[in-house]
Design a protein around this motif. Structure first.
Motif, PDB file in Angstrom:
ATOM      1  N   ILE A  46      88.996  37.604  70.616  1.00  0.00           N
ATOM      2  CA  ILE A  46      89.733  38.178  69.487  1.00  0.00           C
ATOM      3  C   ILE A  46      90.614  37.138  68.787  1.00  0.00           C
ATOM      4  N   GLU A  47      91.201  36.219  69.558  1.00  0.00           N
ATOM      5  CA  GLU A  47      92.088  35.214  68.942  1.00  0.00           C
ATOM      6  C   GLU A  47      91.305  34.408  67.902  1.00  0.00           C
ATOM      7  N   LYS A  48      90.074  34.032  68.253  1.00  0.00           N
ATOM      8  CA  LYS A  48      89.260  33.244  67.311  1.00  0.00           C
ATOM      9  C   LYS A  48      88.837  34.108  66.122  1.00  0.00           C
ATOM     10  N   ARG A  49      88.464  35.355  66.417  1.00  0.00           N
ATOM     11  CA  ARG A  49      88.084  36.265  65.323  1.00  0.00           C
ATOM     12  C   ARG A  49      89.242  36.379  64.326  1.00  0.00           C
ATOM     13  N   GLN A  54      92.435  35.164  59.358  1.00  0.00           N
ATOM     14  CA  GLN A  54      93.727  34.744  58.788  1.00  0.00           C
ATOM     15  C   GLN A  54      93.553  33.579  57.806  1.00  0.00           C
ATOM     16  N   LYS A  55      92.594  32.686  58.122  1.00  0.00           N
ATOM     17  CA  LYS A  55      92.345  31.562  57.195  1.00  0.00           C
ATOM     18  C   LYS A  55      91.923  32.097  55.827  1.00  0.00           C
ATOM     19  N   GLU A  56      91.126  33.171  55.828  1.00  0.00           N
ATOM     20  CA  GLU A  56      90.606  33.712  54.582  1.00  0.00           C
ATOM     21  C   GLU A  56      91.577  34.691  53.904  1.00  0.00           C
ATOM     22  N   SER A  62      96.491  41.953  60.423  1.00  0.00           N
ATOM     23  CA  SER A  62      97.330  41.885  61.624  1.00  0.00           C
ATOM     24  C   SER A  62      96.595  42.629  62.734  1.00  0.00           C
ATOM     25  N   PHE A  63      97.025  42.401  63.964  1.00  0.00           N
ATOM     26  CA  PHE A  63      96.299  42.993  65.097  1.00  0.00           C
ATOM     27  C   PHE A  63      97.260  43.305  66.241  1.00  0.00           C
ATOM     28  N   HIS A  64      97.024  44.418  66.923  1.00  0.00           N
ATOM     29  CA  HIS A  64      97.822  44.776  68.101  1.00  0.00           C
ATOM     30  C   HIS A  64      96.905  45.127  69.253  1.00  0.00           C
ATOM     31  N   LYS A  65      97.104  44.431  70.370  1.00  0.00           N
ATOM     32  CA  LYS A  65      96.348  44.797  71.575  1.00  0.00           C
ATOM     33  C   LYS A  65      97.069  45.973  72.228  1.00  0.00           C
ATOM     34  N   GLY A  66      96.364  47.042  72.471  1.00  0.00           N
ATOM     35  CA  GLY A  66      97.016  48.192  73.105  1.00  0.00           C
ATOM     36  C   GLY A  66      96.083  49.369  73.180  1.00  0.00           C
ATOM     37  N   ASP A  67      96.613  50.444  73.785  1.00  0.00           N
ATOM     38  CA  ASP A  67      95.783  51.597  74.103  1.00  0.00           C
ATOM     39  C   ASP A  67      96.371  52.843  73.442  1.00  0.00           C
ATOM     40  N   LEU A  68      95.557  53.549  72.683  1.00  0.00           N
ATOM     41  CA  LEU A  68      96.035  54.754  72.004  1.00  0.00           C
ATOM     42  C   LEU A  68      96.464  55.839  72.981  1.00  0.00           C
ATOM     43  N   VAL A  69      95.988  55.734  74.220  1.00  0.00           N
ATOM     44  CA  VAL A  69      96.376  56.717  75.225  1.00  0.00           C
ATOM     45  C   VAL A  69      97.870  56.575  75.567  1.00  0.00           C
ATOM     46  N   ASN A  70      98.452  55.424  75.231  1.00  0.00           N
ATOM     47  CA  ASN A  70      99.888  55.212  75.427  1.00  0.00           C
ATOM     48  C   ASN A  70     100.630  55.671  74.157  1.00  0.00           C
ATOM     49  N   PRO A  71     101.378  56.786  74.237  1.00  0.00           N
ATOM     50  CA  PRO A  71     102.001  57.322  73.013  1.00  0.00           C
ATOM     51  C   PRO A  71     103.016  56.372  72.387  1.00  0.00           C
ATOM     52  N   ASP A  72     103.754  55.601  73.201  1.00  0.00           N
ATOM     53  CA  ASP A  72     104.771  54.691  72.638  1.00  0.00           C
ATOM     54  C   ASP A  72     104.101  53.621  71.790  1.00  0.00           C
TER      55      ASP A  72
END
Ligand code: USQ
Length: 394
Positions: A46-49, A54-56, A62-72
């Motif tokens: 993902i970092e390379k993706r 971002q170059k373009e 923007s991107f966030h690693k996380g799980d929708l099952v976590n309400p916070d």
């Protein structure tokens, strides 16, 4: 945003000038690894993706690693980004995966249903005007012995007429998870005035969209029995000269859609939200085909490329009708301007060319073509048929 459709849609939305905030917990990468396979097209981390995007597009991505099952986590991302549209693709998407055993059933339904509930709660509390575009499936309707309407149908019962949701007769624990989502999303619209489009999507195929022109922008392409879908699997099989695996009689009929056109449909929906409080359903596919007819098509196109494909009918590992009536409406998207841009034969040809580049990666996982999850077993252990019964060689 890291999946087959999510990545392709992010590329399109950025190209259209929109700002994109992606979310992923990389469960798809892990699950495909768990079943012993990988994407035929190598997928960058993902970092390379992100750095390519971002170059373009600079800070439009923007991107966030996380799980929708976590309400916070879900509240936080939705609250801070303040989206106009939320395209919710973050579900366990495989019917066979949900049928492996009890723990995979529980994971599929809890992940899918809880993730969606968290999204609708986050919308209610932090982004009530956003449009939720929720990926459901044509499989929610199953294969009833009558025409399939688009979400709702008119009935007359004991002298009174009414419009009611079209009955759902899903055929796997995965497909049922989408039915539960549909009910919950419809209720949230009624309860809190949220607006949503529930997409009943058919089976998507293909390697390309207008933005996927170079190797480093490829989306994933699964061909294993659990995550690979039927046309994609046939093409991968043809490339390594493995017989095309038709399950049972092959009369199973579904609606199909090229990846490019799936992305076109979702982009149209983003640009055309329903009214506040409206729960809209669209049936999203281009044409209907029988799976045996698709095998013939792939064989014909592969043969022209000198691949000399064979078709093999295997004992069906699934519990499904192998010959049935199927006719589904799909008018709503056309009314909004959708026109299919890809002919299936051209797309199969492009897929075969793209996959030939990765022949070795597919060949390395050849056993994935016939390791099948037996649906009827419902065991507490992983059940796979190493050598399925061959019904015929055509
Ligand atoms: N099939 C074969 N041979 C194969 C693989 C599949 O004959 O090698 C048959 C299956 O038995 C089934 C049909 O092809 O009758 C479709 O199977 P699939 O694996 O392509 O698709 P399915 O399990 O229905 O699920 C896929 C996606 C899912 C999406 C759904 C849309 O994985 O996320 O919701 O397509 S729909 O089929 O319209 O419900």
């Amino acid at each position: 945003m890291d999946g087959y459709i999510g990545w392709s849609l992010a590329l399109r939305q950025l190209a259209m000038g929109n700002e994109v905030c992606g979310i992923d917990n990389f469960s798809r990468r892990r699950a495909v690894e768990e079943v012993g396979s990988w994407s035929a097209t190598p997928i960058l981390p993902i970092e390379k993706r992100l750095s390519i995007l971002q170059k373009e597009y600079g800070d439009k991505i923007s991107f966030h690693k996380g799980d929708l099952v976590n309400p916070d986590f879900t509240n936080d991302v939705i609250g801070k980004f303040q989206p106009d549209s939320i395209v919710h693709l973050a579900e366990q998407p495989s019917a066979p995966y949900s049928m492996i055993d009890q723990s995979h059933t529980l994971y599929t339904q809890s992940n899918n249903v809880m993730g969606t509930l968290n999204v609708i709660y986050a919308m209610k509390n932090y982004a009530p005007k956003a449009h939720l575009i929720k990926l459901g499936t044509m499989g929610e309707y199953g294969t009833p012995d009558m025409e399939i309407a688009e979400g709702f149908m008119e009935v007359e019962f004991r002298g009174k007429k009414s419009t009611i949701p079209y009955p759902r007769f899903a055929g796997s624990w995965y497909h049922w998870s989408k039915v539960h989502d549909s009910n919950n999303v419809a209720f949230a619209c009624k309860l809190w005035g949220l607006c949503s489009t529930d997409i009943m999507q058919g089976v998507v195929y293909g390697t390309r969209t207008s933005e996927i022109t170079e190797q480093n922008k490829h989306t994933r392409f699964d061909f294993d029995e659990v995550f690979g879908t039927v046309i994609n699997r046939y093409c991968a099989q043809a490339v390594i000269k493995h017989p095309l695996t038709v399950y049972g009689k092959g009369g199973q009929t579904r609606g199909f859609l090229a990846l490019e056109d799936s992305i076109q449909c979702m982009s149209i929906l983003i640009d055309n939200p329903p009214e506040a409080g409206e729960y809209r359903v669209v049936n999203q596919f281009d044409q209907q085909y029988k799976v045996s007819e698709l095998a013939d098509r792939v064989k014909r196109i592969a043969d022209k490329k000198g691949l000399d494909a064979n078709i093999q009918r295997l004992e069906n590992p699934r519990v499904e009708k192998e010959e049935h009536y199927y006719k589904a409406d799909h008018e709503q998207l056309k009314k909004l301007g959708f026109k299919a841009t890809r002919h299936i034969d051209d797309e199969i040809s492009v897929m075969l060319d793209d996959l030939m580049v990765y022949e070795e990666r597919i060949r390395a996982k050849k056993e994935q073509m016939t390791q099948l999850v037996k649906w009827r077993d419902g065991s507490d252990k992983i059940q796979k048929i190493a050598n399925p019964l061959i019904l015929s060689n055509d």
